[in-house]
Write an enzyme that holds these catalytic residues in place. Sequence first.
Site, short mmCIF file in Angstrom:
data_model
loop_
_atom_site.label_atom_id
_atom_site.label_comp_id
_atom_site.label_asym_id
_atom_site.label_seq_id
_atom_site.Cartn_x
_atom_site.Cartn_y
_atom_site.Cartn_z
N HIS A 140 1.19 -4.39 -6.59
CA HIS A 140 1.88 -4.71 -5.68
C HIS A 140 2.36 -6.25 -5.51
O HIS A 140 1.13 -6.94 -5.02
CB HIS A 140 1.23 -4.02 -4.36
CG HIS A 140 1.99 -4.24 -3.13
ND1 HIS A 140 3.22 -3.51 -2.60
CD2 HIS A 140 1.95 -5.36 -2.14
CE1 HIS A 140 3.29 -3.93 -1.73
NE2 HIS A 140 2.64 -5.13 -1.23
N ASP A 180 1.67 -10.62 -0.91
CA ASP A 180 2.44 -11.11 0.16
C ASP A 180 2.44 -12.49 0.14
O ASP A 180 1.72 -13.17 -0.90
CB ASP A 180 1.56 -10.52 1.52
CG ASP A 180 0.48 -10.98 1.58
OD1 ASP A 180 -0.32 -11.06 0.74
OD2 ASP A 180 -0.19 -11.07 2.86
O1 9MR Z 1 -8.54 -6.72 0.74
C1 9MR Z 1 -8.40 -6.24 2.02
C2 9MR Z 1 -9.29 -5.02 2.22
O2 9MR Z 1 -10.72 -5.38 2.16
C3 9MR Z 1 -8.84 -4.47 3.66
O3 9MR Z 1 -9.72 -3.28 3.83
C4 9MR Z 1 -7.53 -4.42 3.88
C5 9MR Z 1 -6.83 -3.75 5.11
O4 9MR Z 1 -7.10 -4.81 6.14
O5 9MR Z 1 -6.50 -5.64 3.44
C6 9MR Z 1 -6.99 -6.22 2.34
O6 9MR Z 1 -6.54 -7.49 2.35
C7 9MR Z 1 -5.16 -7.59 2.13
C8 9MR Z 1 -4.74 -8.49 3.05
O7 9MR Z 1 -4.75 -7.91 4.42
C9 9MR Z 1 -3.29 -8.86 3.02
N1 9MR Z 1 -2.69 -9.34 1.76
C10 9MR Z 1 -3.17 -8.40 0.68
C11 9MR Z 1 -4.66 -8.23 0.84
C12 9MR Z 1 -5.05 -6.86 -0.35
O8 9MR Z 1 -4.62 -5.85 -0.08
#
Ligand code: 9MR
Length: 864
Positions: free
Chosen positions: A677, A352
Site C-alpha cells: 500500500h 501515506d
Molecule cells: O503500524 C500501526 C499499527 O500498529 C496500528 O495498529 C495501525 C492502526 O492505528 O496503524 C499503523 O500505522 C499506520 C499509521 O497509523 C499511518 N501510516 C501507516 C501506518 C502503517 O499502516
Amino acid sequence: MPLSAPERPPWSRRLAFAAATALAVGMAAAAPAAQAQEEEPTNLVTNGDFADGTTAWWTTANLTGAVADGEWCIDVPGGTLNPWDAIVGQDGLPLVTGESYELQFTARASADVSVRALVQQPVDPWVTALEEFPALTAEPQSFSYAFTAGADFPAAQLAFQIGRNDEPWQFCLSEVALLTGAEPPVYEPDTGPRVRVNQVGYLPDGPKRATLVTEATDPVPWQLHDAAGTLVADGETAVHGDDAASGESVHVIDFSSAAATGEGFTLTADGETSYPFAIGGDAYGAMAVDALSFYYPQRSGIAIDDAIAPGYGREAGHVDVAPNQGDGAVTCYGGACDYALDVTGGWYDAGDHGKYVVNGGISAAQVMSVYERALHAPTGDAARYADGSLRLPEHGDGVPDVLDEARWEVEFLMSMQVPAGEELAGMAHHKIHDENWTGLPLMPADDPEARFLEPPSTAATLNLAAAAAQASRLFEPYDAEFAAQALEVAETAFAAALEHPEIYAVDRGAGGGPYGDDNVTDEFYWAAAELFLTTGEQAYQDQVTGSELHEGDVFGPGGFWWGEVAQLAKIDLATVPNALPDRDDVIAQVVAGADAYLAQQDANPWDLGYGASGTFDWGSNSAVLNRLVVLGTGFDLTGDAKYRDGVLAGLDYILGRNALGNSYVTGYGSHYSQNQHSRWYANQLDPSLPNPPVGTLSGGPNSAASTWDPVAQRWLTGCVPQRCYIDDIGSWATNELTINWNASLAQVAAFAAEQEAAVQGTPSCSVEYLVNGQWPSGFNAQVAVTNTGDEPLEGVTLRWTMPTGQSIVHSWSAALDQNGHTVTATELGGGYALKPGRTFTFGFIGAKDARAAVSPATVTCTVG
Ligand code: 9MR
C-alpha cells in the site's frame, strides 16, 4: 424482484468470461463460480443497460456525457487531483450483512487509466463494501467482483471515481449490474510448491530447514539437488502434524548438514519441488543495503534523483510548491498555537504522506542501531555502511551513509519541538499530516491537502529525546556541532517530558494515523537510557535505575514496537559501552529474553517464534523481525551460536518458508510481495508508476479482523493467522510498507550479512583489555592477546570501539589507528607471528571527558 428465465439479462451468460477477465486484470482470487445462477439473482441497479438514458444515475457537475447503443460515454476533464474529483454513481442499493453480491460492468476508456469502483455508504465516513481499481483500455472489458457485505447498508452507493488524470479522456460504461445471491468470494492465493523454503538462501554453516505441507502421517524421503540436478543430500522428514497458525499439517526437513554451496538448489519431497534457493553467497549483504536504501525515495522535502534511485526519480514533496500546502510553515490544527514550524524533510511514514514523531523516533533509532551494532558487536563491520555504501545523495561527505540517512529523519524530529518561550516549550508535536485522507495514487508533490501540527505529546517528546541522544553520540566524530545541537534538543525534550509526564495524543480521526500511546513508562526508560549512554550523567543513570522497568522482564510475547520501547533501552544498555553499575544484570535480562524467544521459535515447524497467542497483529512481520533483533543481541553478548542460528532460521519465515509460500521482501525470492500500500509506488493502479523498491518489507499477516481494510474484509474473512494477508495495494492493514518495519528488516539483514562474512570462522585468540588507571582527562589501558589454538597466527589485528569523548593519545608495542569510534591495532609484537600459547601485550594512553573509561564489550581479533 427476481427475474424469470426469459427475462434473464445478458450478464448471466457472461459470467465465465467475466471471471476470466477479473483474473486477467490482476485479481488475487477467483471470481465466483457460475453456480450462482441456480438461485435467480436480483439486480439492485436500476437502468444498468442505459435503455432509459441516464435515469437513476448521477454525476459530479464537471461531467457531461451521452448514451448510445446501451453505452454511456462521459467526457472527463483533465487536471483533477483526486479520484473523487469526478464521479458517476447510483444511490439507494440495499445491502444486508453477510449476504454476498456481485458487481458487474463493462467499461472502456480513451486512454489507459485505472478508475476506482466502489460500493459504499453514501455519506461520511463512507464505509466501503467493495473497493476495486479496474484498469481500463480502449477495448471494452467486462469486470466482475464478488463481495460479502460486512454490515447493513440500507441505501448503498455505487460509484465510479474517475478523477485524477492530467489529460481529458472519455469513460464509457455499459451493462452494469449489482446482483444478489452471489457465491462468496474465495481467497485462493498462489502458494507455490508445498515444500516451503527460504527462497533467498541459507548460510553454508547455518541451520537449513524447510517445511513440507502434507497430509502424510509418516516421515517421507526428501532430496536436495544442485542447479545441475545432481543429488547432493537426502534424508527423511520429521512429522510435526497440525499447526494452528498456518492451518496446515506439516513436516520439517532438516538439511543443515549439506555442505555444498552455490545457487539454484531445490528440495524435493512428497512429489513436490521447492522454489530454488542459494547456499552461501552475499544475498544478505545486498538485502541490508537495499533495506537501508529504501529510505531515500521515502524522503520528504527533497527531489529524488533517478540516477541514484533508478525508476524512483520524482519531484520534491511538501516544499511549499502548489498544489502542496506544506511543510515550510505549518501551524497547529484548529489554531491551537500561534507559531508556525518549518517541518520540511524527514521520511514519509508509510504509504501515506504523514510524518509521525513516535514512529519516526523508533525508525531512526533502529536505523542508527544498524551502525551502532556494527561498531560494537564482535561480528560487526561498520565499513559496510561507510560513505558510498547506500543509494543516497550524500556520498563523499566522509560520514557513514547509514548515519546520513538517519540524520534526514532526526533533523525533522528535532524540528517538531515546541520553541522556547511557548507554552509546552521543549515538548514535541505528536505528528504532522494532511487535514483529510487522500486517495491512491497520489505523488507527494501532488498532495493538495492543508497540513497541520497535531498537539504535543509526552510519547513523541521522549521518542525525540531518545533518537536525538543516540544521534548525538554517533555523530560526534563526524559533526561535533550537530552532535551538540542534537544533545541539547534531547535534554530539553527530556526535561519537558518530566514536567508534562501525562500528555497523551488525542486523534481527530482524519488525514493521518493515530499512533496513540497512553503508557509512556517505557518511553521514559528508553529516553533516559539513551541520554545516559551519551552523557554518562548521574541524573540519567538515576532515571534508568529508578524506572520500574529496570528490574522487570520486558521481553514478553508482544516484543518491541513503536508503542513498547523498553527493549530498545535494555539492548543498548547491554551493548553500548557504559559504566552502569548493574549492567551485568541488564545483559542477563537481554540474554534471558533471547532464550525465551528462541524456545518459542524452536518449538515451531516454521521456525516462527511469533504468534503463539493465536493472533497476528498489524505489522506482524516487523514483530517477527524485532524478536530476531533480540536473538542477534543474545549472540553478540554471549557468542553462543544457538542465538545466531535462531536469527538465520527465523528469517526463513519472512523469506518464503510460510503458509503462503511468499517472500515478504520485494525483489527477494521467486514469489514476493510487490503491491504494498503506497500512494506513489502504485503500479497496481497506474502502470506508469513503479512497484515499491527492492528491499521493501510488507507489513504481513494481520488476523485482527476488527482492524481490516475493505480488501482484507472481502478476501480474508475466516482466515487462519498466517494466511491473513493479501498482496493488494488496497490492503493497508496487511500489506503496507513503513519506515519502522523496514528498519527491523535492515537490522536483521545486516546481522545476517555479517554472519555471512564471518563464515570463515574467527581465529583462536583471546583478548584481555584492562583500564589500569584513570584521571579526569585521561586513562591508560593495557591489552593482551593470546593464541589459544595450535597454529601460529600471522598478522594479528585487533579492533574495538571507543565511546564518545575518548581518543588515543599515545601507544606502545603496537600501531593504533583511530577512525571515528573505531580503533584498529596492528603490528602487534613487532608484527611477528603469535605462537600457540603465547601472548602479546601492548598499551596506550587515552584522552577522555568526564565520563569513566570502561573496557569495550568486545575486541575483535582477525589474522592475515
Ligand atoms: O503500524 C500501526 C499499527 O500498529 C496500528 O495498529 C495501525 C492502526 O492505528 O496503524 C499503523 O500505522 C499506520 C499509521 O497509523 C499511518 N501510516 C501507516 C501506518 C502503517 O499502516
